[in-house]
Design a protein around this motif. Structure first.
Motif, PDB file in Angstrom:
ATOM      1  N   ALA A 246      32.316  65.176  16.757  1.00 44.86           N
ATOM      2  CA  ALA A 246      33.354  66.006  16.134  1.00 44.86           C
ATOM      3  C   ALA A 246      34.362  66.552  17.130  1.00 44.86           C
ATOM      4  O   ALA A 246      35.231  67.350  16.743  1.00 44.86           O
ATOM      5  CB  ALA A 246      32.696  67.167  15.388  1.00 44.86           C
ATOM      6  N   ARG A 247      34.276  66.160  18.395  1.00 38.50           N
ATOM      7  CA  ARG A 247      35.194  66.734  19.392  1.00 38.50           C
ATOM      8  C   ARG A 247      36.653  66.477  19.047  1.00 38.50           C
ATOM      9  O   ARG A 247      37.505  67.359  19.186  1.00 38.50           O
ATOM     10  CB  ARG A 247      34.868  66.156  20.771  1.00 38.50           C
ATOM     11  CG  ARG A 247      33.658  66.789  21.432  1.00 38.50           C
ATOM     12  CD  ARG A 247      33.364  66.157  22.763  1.00 38.50           C
ATOM     13  NE  ARG A 247      32.935  64.765  22.606  1.00 38.50           N
ATOM     14  CZ  ARG A 247      32.573  63.980  23.612  1.00 38.50           C
ATOM     15  NH1 ARG A 247      32.619  64.444  24.857  1.00 38.50           N
ATOM     16  NH2 ARG A 247      32.183  62.737  23.396  1.00 38.50           N
ATOM     17  N   ASN A 248      36.970  65.270  18.597  1.00 36.37           N
ATOM     18  CA  ASN A 248      38.364  64.952  18.281  1.00 36.37           C
ATOM     19  C   ASN A 248      38.838  65.649  17.014  1.00 36.37           C
ATOM     20  O   ASN A 248      40.040  65.830  16.808  1.00 36.37           O
ATOM     21  CB  ASN A 248      38.526  63.440  18.129  1.00 36.37           C
ATOM     22  CG  ASN A 248      38.274  62.707  19.436  1.00 36.37           C
ATOM     23  OD1 ASN A 248      38.511  63.249  20.514  1.00 36.37           O
ATOM     24  ND2 ASN A 248      37.780  61.478  19.341  1.00 36.37           N
ATOM     25  N   ALA A 249      37.875  66.035  16.156  1.00 35.14           N
ATOM     26  CA  ALA A 249      38.251  66.670  14.897  1.00 35.14           C
ATOM     27  C   ALA A 249      38.802  68.075  15.093  1.00 35.14           C
ATOM     28  O   ALA A 249      39.416  68.634  14.184  1.00 35.14           O
ATOM     29  CB  ALA A 249      37.047  66.712  13.952  1.00 35.14           C
ATOM     30  N   ILE A 250      38.583  68.653  16.267  1.00 33.62           N
ATOM     31  CA  ILE A 250      39.089  69.999  16.524  1.00 33.62           C
ATOM     32  C   ILE A 250      40.613  70.033  16.419  1.00 33.62           C
ATOM     33  O   ILE A 250      41.207  71.013  15.945  1.00 33.62           O
ATOM     34  CB  ILE A 250      38.633  70.479  17.921  1.00 33.62           C
ATOM     35  CG1 ILE A 250      37.104  70.569  17.966  1.00 33.62           C
ATOM     36  CG2 ILE A 250      39.257  71.818  18.257  1.00 33.62           C
ATOM     37  CD1 ILE A 250      36.570  70.947  19.328  1.00 33.62           C
ATOM     38  N   TYR A 251      41.270  68.936  16.822  1.00 32.63           N
ATOM     39  CA  TYR A 251      42.736  68.899  16.844  1.00 32.63           C
ATOM     40  C   TYR A 251      43.318  68.142  15.653  1.00 32.63           C
ATOM     41  O   TYR A 251      44.522  68.225  15.409  1.00 32.63           O
ATOM     42  CB  TYR A 251      43.216  68.234  18.133  1.00 32.63           C
ATOM     43  CG  TYR A 251      42.693  68.910  19.378  1.00 32.63           C
ATOM     44  CD1 TYR A 251      43.230  70.111  19.822  1.00 32.63           C
ATOM     45  CD2 TYR A 251      41.640  68.345  20.105  1.00 32.63           C
ATOM     46  CE1 TYR A 251      42.742  70.741  20.947  1.00 32.63           C
ATOM     47  CE2 TYR A 251      41.140  68.968  21.238  1.00 32.63           C
ATOM     48  CZ  TYR A 251      41.700  70.161  21.656  1.00 32.63           C
ATOM     49  OH  TYR A 251      41.200  70.779  22.770  1.00 32.63           O
ATOM     50  N   SER A 252      42.488  67.414  14.915  1.00 36.34           N
ATOM     51  CA  SER A 252      43.008  66.623  13.795  1.00 36.34           C
ATOM     52  C   SER A 252      42.861  67.311  12.450  1.00 36.34           C
ATOM     53  O   SER A 252      43.306  66.773  11.439  1.00 36.34           O
ATOM     54  CB  SER A 252      42.313  65.255  13.746  1.00 36.34           C
ATOM     55  OG  SER A 252      40.908  65.398  13.602  1.00 36.34           O
TER      56      SER A 252
END
Length: 294
Positions: A246-252
């Motif tokens: 989920a790391r990329n979901a923080i900005y998406s």
């Protein structure tokens, strides 16, 4: 039970809250196949990255897997590592502490210096280094093939052992010199009878308290190792792996992907810490709860 009734009533409400959280997490892990609404590894492309709704209460991830189901099943890995590691650490550490305290002399010095050496390196550094060396795949040991989760349990358990060894040694060292222990020796009692029947029971209170608190640390260690890809391997659900994905979901904008696994870890750790504080108060001779037991 009647003897502990007043003490249990004297425990602060936070202790009961911690116990309730721990019980809920344990029940969810044990009955995960009955509670989880979906298969935690089932893919559904048409449902990928769905926000929380009536069909998926906590949303879905990048592969369309139900987040709630994966969190429920992920509790199994976290509790297995936490409880299993504490069990192994207690067996090793208590044995070492009792041996050092009762044996004395050179055996005591060698044992405790070895314990100090193991404890001198941070636990997470040990865990990442050794798992990285051994690899993340199954480990063949003779006719057995050990899964990666088993390696983590044994590794973290060994790293927990110095904590139990120091606590046991500190308490047992005082008991060894007590008059009643010397009297038991003069009566002809065997070494095993003295250690297991007289010394160990007096060491159990601080051991139980420390064990409760270390379960929370074991859960954090498991999540940390899985986060960097050295723990539970996909597609098996793990809270640490879910946070890593989920790391990329923080900005998406898919806020539910990091929030709910993080809440699961936080609530579980808080629950065990609150329970550990309550157990400590129960066994602490200076606390109100312990006074009521006496």
């Amino acid at each position: 039970m009647n003897r502990f009734g007043p003490a249990l009533r004297a425990i602060d409400w936070t202790g009961w809250l911690g116990a309730a959280i721990v019980i809920c997490i344990v029940l969810a892990a044990v009955f995960a196949p009955l509670i989880a609404p979906y298969d935690p590894i089932a893919l559904s492309v048409e449902d990928r990255l769905s926000a929380p709704d009536a069909a998926h209460w906590l949303g879905t991830d990048q592969a369309g897997r139900d987040v709630l189901s994966r969190i429920i099943f992920g509790a199994r890995a976290s509790l297995a590592v936490g409880i299993g590691a504490v069990t192994i650490g207690a067996l090793l550490g208590v044995s070492a502490g009792l041996f050092a305290a009762y044996k004395g002399g050179l055996g005591e010095q060698i044992t405790m210096r070895l314990v100090d050496g193991i404890a001198s390196i941070p636990l997470l550094v040990w865990a990442i280094a050794i798992v990285g060396i051994l690899g993340v795949g199954p480990l063949p040991v003779g006719p057995l093939v050990l899964p990666n989760e088993f390696k983590i349990v044994v590794l973290v358990g060994c790293l927990f052992s110095p904590v139990f060894a120091r606590i046991t040694y500190a308490v047992a060292k005082r008991i060894v010199g007590a008059d009643y222990v010397k009297a038991r020796y003069l009566q002809g009692a065997s070494h095993w009878d003295i250690v297991l029947g007289d010394i160990l029971p007096n060491c159990l209170s601080p051991i139980i308290v420390q064990a409760t608190l270390l379960v929370a640390i074991g859960i954090v260690v498991e999540a940390s190792i899985s986060f960097v890809g050295l723990g539970v391997q996909p597609p098996a659900p793990s809270w640490g792996t879910m946070l890593s994905d989920a790391r990329n979901a923080i900005y998406s904008g898919e806020w539910w992907l990091p929030v709910f696994p993080g809440l699961a870890i936080s609530l579980t750790v808080i629950g065990f810490n609150l329970l550990g504080d309550a157990v400590r108060d129960l066994f602490d001779p200076r606390s109100e709860a312990r006074t009521l037991v006496a």
